[in-house]
Design a protein around this motif. Structure first.
Motif, short mmCIF file in Angstrom:
data_model
loop_
_atom_site.label_atom_id
_atom_site.label_comp_id
_atom_site.label_asym_id
_atom_site.label_seq_id
_atom_site.Cartn_x
_atom_site.Cartn_y
_atom_site.Cartn_z
N ARG A 35 79.13 16.18 -2.40
CA ARG A 35 77.69 16.12 -2.21
C ARG A 35 77.03 16.06 -3.58
N PHE A 36 75.73 15.72 -3.59
CA PHE A 36 75.00 15.50 -4.84
C PHE A 36 75.10 16.70 -5.78
N GLY A 37 74.74 17.87 -5.30
CA GLY A 37 74.73 19.07 -6.16
C GLY A 37 76.11 19.42 -6.67
N GLU A 38 77.10 19.27 -5.81
CA GLU A 38 78.49 19.54 -6.20
C GLU A 38 78.94 18.57 -7.29
N LEU A 39 78.56 17.32 -7.13
CA LEU A 39 78.90 16.29 -8.12
C LEU A 39 78.20 16.56 -9.44
N ARG A 66 77.82 5.90 0.06
CA ARG A 66 76.91 7.02 0.30
C ARG A 66 76.80 7.19 1.80
N LYS A 67 77.26 8.32 2.31
CA LYS A 67 77.21 8.57 3.75
C LYS A 67 76.16 9.63 4.04
N VAL A 68 75.18 9.26 4.86
CA VAL A 68 74.09 10.17 5.22
C VAL A 68 74.37 10.71 6.61
N TYR A 69 74.37 12.03 6.74
CA TYR A 69 74.54 12.69 8.03
C TYR A 69 73.17 13.04 8.57
N GLU A 70 72.92 12.69 9.79
CA GLU A 70 71.62 12.94 10.42
C GLU A 70 71.55 14.38 10.92
N VAL A 71 71.44 15.31 10.00
CA VAL A 71 71.32 16.73 10.32
C VAL A 71 70.16 17.30 9.51
N VAL A 76 74.23 14.44 2.47
CA VAL A 76 74.72 13.16 1.95
C VAL A 76 76.01 13.42 1.21
N GLU A 77 77.03 12.60 1.50
CA GLU A 77 78.30 12.69 0.79
C GLU A 77 78.58 11.39 0.06
N TYR A 78 79.19 11.50 -1.10
CA TYR A 78 79.57 10.34 -1.90
C TYR A 78 81.08 10.29 -1.98
N SER A 79 81.62 9.07 -1.89
CA SER A 79 83.07 8.87 -2.01
C SER A 79 83.31 7.49 -2.60
#
Length: 125
Positions: A35-39, A66-71, A76-79
């Motif tokens: 995730r953004f903050g983790e990165l 960039r994968k956005v989860y609708e929650v 948002v996760e990056y891979s």
């Protein structure tokens, strides 16, 4: 960025991954989805604005997804994409070589230095 198929592989690689942060972001994302903050914490001294800019450019260049989860709250996760993963074996060998030569590996992993010639190696195979 538009890559001209007639330009040198080195020039194309520099357009894709040149600069201070992109190699470090690629390396961190090669370890796991983040995730953004983790990165941002993993990369080190990068501002939110710069990380956001770099991630947008890398997504546009198909290096990362960039994968956005609708929650709620939004997640948002990056891979790495397959294309982004294609340069990791060369980058890994480069890092191993640095470690064998007593290079300050922690400096590389935290992006405290700029690696000039690695862009020649990555994506030119």
């Amino acid at each position: 960025r538009k890559i001209n198929i007639n330009e040198a592989p080195t020039t194309a690689a520099i357009k894709l991954i040149g600069g201070k942060w992109k190699l470090c972001i690629l390396w961190q994302l090669s370890q796991k989805k983040m995730r953004f903050g983790e990165l941002q914490r993993a990369v080190g001294d990068i501002t939110q604005q710069m990380l956001s800019k770099q991630l947008k450019e890398m997504a546009k260049d198909n290096l990362i997804k960039r994968k956005v989860y609708e929650v709620i709250p939004p997640k948002v996760e990056y891979s790495l994409t397959a294309f982004g993963k294609s340069g990791i074996p060369v980058l890994t060998e480069f890092v191993i070589g640095l470690a064998k030569n007593d290079f300050k590996l922690d400096l590389f992993l935290k992006c405290k230095v700029i690696i000039n010639n690695v862009t020649t190696l990555i994506f030119s195979f």
